[in-house]
Design an enzyme around this catalytic site. Structure first.
Site, PDB file in Angstrom:
ATOM      1  N   GLY A 155     137.708  30.896  26.368  1.00  0.00           N
ATOM      2  CA  GLY A 155     137.272  31.521  27.612  1.00  0.00           C
ATOM      3  C   GLY A 155     137.973  30.868  28.782  1.00  0.00           C
ATOM      4  O   GLY A 155     139.073  30.321  28.639  1.00  0.00           O
ATOM      5  N   ARG A 177     135.689  33.960  18.658  1.00  0.00           N
ATOM      6  CA  ARG A 177     135.403  35.379  18.459  1.00  0.00           C
ATOM      7  C   ARG A 177     136.649  36.211  18.719  1.00  0.00           C
ATOM      8  O   ARG A 177     137.660  35.705  19.202  1.00  0.00           O
ATOM      9  CB  ARG A 177     134.261  35.814  19.378  1.00  0.00           C
ATOM     10  CG  ARG A 177     132.920  35.190  19.030  1.00  0.00           C
ATOM     11  CD  ARG A 177     131.829  35.717  19.929  1.00  0.00           C
ATOM     12  NE  ARG A 177     130.529  35.182  19.576  1.00  0.00           N
ATOM     13  CZ  ARG A 177     129.393  35.508  20.184  1.00  0.00           C
ATOM     14  NH1 ARG A 177     129.411  36.354  21.204  1.00  0.00           N
ATOM     15  NH2 ARG A 177     128.245  34.988  19.797  1.00  0.00           N
ATOM     16  N   THR A 236     132.285  19.003  25.251  1.00  0.00           N
ATOM     17  CA  THR A 236     131.785  19.006  26.625  1.00  0.00           C
ATOM     18  C   THR A 236     131.040  20.305  26.906  1.00  0.00           C
ATOM     19  O   THR A 236     130.791  20.631  28.064  1.00  0.00           O
ATOM     20  CB  THR A 236     132.944  18.845  27.632  1.00  0.00           C
ATOM     21  OG1 THR A 236     133.919  19.878  27.408  1.00  0.00           O
ATOM     22  CG2 THR A 236     133.601  17.485  27.505  1.00  0.00           C
ATOM     23  N   ARG A 238     128.004  22.155  24.557  1.00  0.00           N
ATOM     24  CA  ARG A 238     126.590  21.969  24.263  1.00  0.00           C
ATOM     25  C   ARG A 238     126.446  21.266  22.914  1.00  0.00           C
ATOM     26  O   ARG A 238     127.120  21.609  21.951  1.00  0.00           O
ATOM     27  CB  ARG A 238     125.840  23.317  24.222  1.00  0.00           C
ATOM     28  CG  ARG A 238     125.660  23.990  25.569  1.00  0.00           C
ATOM     29  CD  ARG A 238     124.724  23.201  26.480  1.00  0.00           C
ATOM     30  NE  ARG A 238     124.490  23.865  27.754  1.00  0.00           N
ATOM     31  CZ  ARG A 238     125.233  23.703  28.830  1.00  0.00           C
ATOM     32  NH1 ARG A 238     126.287  22.900  28.778  1.00  0.00           N
ATOM     33  NH2 ARG A 238     124.950  24.338  29.953  1.00  0.00           N
ATOM     34  N   GLU A 267     118.243  15.918  26.809  1.00  0.00           N
ATOM     35  CA  GLU A 267     118.764  15.301  28.029  1.00  0.00           C
ATOM     36  C   GLU A 267     117.674  15.245  29.093  1.00  0.00           C
ATOM     37  O   GLU A 267     116.859  16.170  29.189  1.00  0.00           O
ATOM     38  CB  GLU A 267     119.967  16.103  28.541  1.00  0.00           C
ATOM     39  CG  GLU A 267     121.161  16.096  27.594  1.00  0.00           C
ATOM     40  CD  GLU A 267     122.376  16.803  28.181  1.00  0.00           C
ATOM     41  OE1 GLU A 267     122.323  17.228  29.358  1.00  0.00           O
ATOM     42  OE2 GLU A 267     123.384  16.947  27.478  1.00  0.00           O
ATOM     43  N   HIS A 287     126.628  13.635  30.245  1.00  0.00           N
ATOM     44  CA  HIS A 287     126.785  15.004  30.751  1.00  0.00           C
ATOM     45  C   HIS A 287     127.367  15.003  32.172  1.00  0.00           C
ATOM     46  O   HIS A 287     126.774  15.527  33.115  1.00  0.00           O
ATOM     47  CB  HIS A 287     125.462  15.769  30.735  1.00  0.00           C
ATOM     48  CG  HIS A 287     125.662  17.258  30.618  1.00  0.00           C
ATOM     49  ND1 HIS A 287     124.732  18.104  30.076  1.00  0.00           N
ATOM     50  CD2 HIS A 287     126.707  18.059  30.986  1.00  0.00           C
ATOM     51  CE1 HIS A 287     125.174  19.349  30.098  1.00  0.00           C
ATOM     52  NE2 HIS A 287     126.388  19.341  30.655  1.00  0.00           N
TER      53      HIS A 287
END
Length: 330
Positions: A155, A177, A236, A238, A267, A287
């Site tokens: 993406g 995908r 980086t 999930r 978190e 994060h």
């Protein structure tokens, strides 16, 4: 314009009041909370008098149980996706959810991804600490040129990471995908024949998938076992993309050889005894991907613009339009 009581929660670094965009809340009564509270009683006590709630991304979940105890709440404002907010419950309670989407990619996440790659491949944190302890050159790292960078999910962020990989002289291999494969092919990058090929051939494998019901637990022990003992897995995106416990087990078994992780299943992670943190071949950061001043100006700026618009009676970026006509339940 109505004056609102605004609660800003999870401002971990106590930075919100230092942002230029904070002036957009002028005229409203603002309370900022810096620590994280997730139990229902604690959140209820803090937010009982709030008209508007400002969230930073997905740090706090808003569900029916919490909403039922906040009868004064009129607005939830944030920037980005809203998987942590129960929109149907918000509508039932007459709470408008405003959240801008799109706009600028998270360039700072891409930058952190490369910071982690370089730090992990060249053992930078370990060597810096060793130098402070009087040791000189105690490990040997790996360079990037000529090695294969695997991108899982092509993406906006995956494409940006790929561009930098090319600048380092890396060979690109992409999987995901159908849309990812088509975009990667159009950009001139090699597409893997299968997910297995991606895992087997990548020297650095970076995950850039959005978490959903389809992607949760997508990577399992068999996938990780296909990776090289010299390979680095970077996440980086999930933590939940990987089956619970699978990464720790894989790192203990040596495939992949290393991981660089910025995201965790729970978190904030404040348990120093967490198994992943204890592994010498895991580089972990709290994060930090999107946590950067310019990005905060953008995200909080959108949230504060939405509060100003709501106070004027002209809400923008509404995610649950039915709430504008809904009488709050009692």
């Amino acid at each position: 314009m109505q004056r609102l009581r605004v609660a800003v929660i999870d401002d971990y670094q106590d930075v919100v009041r230092t942002l230029d965009c904070f002036t957009k809340l002028g005229g409203h009564e603002v309370t900022v909370w810096n620590d994280h509270v997730e139990d229902l009683d604690g959140l209820t006590e803090r937010l009982a008098d709030a008209d508007a709630l400002v969230l930073m991304r997905e740090r706090t979940k808003v569900d029916a149980a919490l909403l039922s105890r906040l009868p004064k709440l009129k607005l939830i404002s944030q920037n980005g996706h809203v998987p942590h907010i129960d929109l149907e419950a918000c509508t039932r309670h007459g709470v408008v959810v405003c959240s801008a989407s799109g706009g600028r990619p998270s360039y700072c996440t891409v930058e952190l991804t490369w910071g982690l790659i370089l730090a992990a491949m060249r053992n930078i944190p370990f060597e810096a600490e060793a130098l402070r302890s009087g040791r000189w050159q105690s490990t040997i790292g790996l360079g990037l040129r000529g090695r294969t960078l695997g991108i899982y999910g092509f993406g906006k962020l995956g494409a940006l990471v790929a561009e930098i990989g090319v600048a380092f002289g890396m060979k690109l291999l992409v999987w995901g995908r159908q849309g990812s494969l088509e975009r990667a092919s159009a950009a001139g990058y090699r597409v893997a024949a299968s997910a297995q090929e991606l895992f087997e051939q990548s020297d650095v494998l970076s995950l850039h998938l959005r978490l959903s019901a389809d992607t949760a637990g997508l990577l399992g022990p068999d996938d990780l076992a296909c990776m090289k003992p010299t390979a680095l897995l970077v996440n980086t995106s999930r933590a939940e993309l990987i089956e619970p416990g699978a990464l720790v087990a894989a790192l203990r078994q040596g495939r992949p050889g290393k991981a660089a992780v910025d995201v965790f299943e729970r978190e904030p992670l404040t348990n120093a005894d967490d198994p992943l943190l204890a592994l010498p071949n895991a580089l972990c950061t709290p994060h930090l991907g999107y946590v950067e001043r310019d990005n905060y100006e953008f995200g909080y700026g959108n949230a504060f613009d939405q509060i100003a618009a709501f106070a004027r009676g002209t809400p923008i970026n509404v995610r649950n339009p039915a709430s504008l006509k809904q009488e709050p339940c009692t």
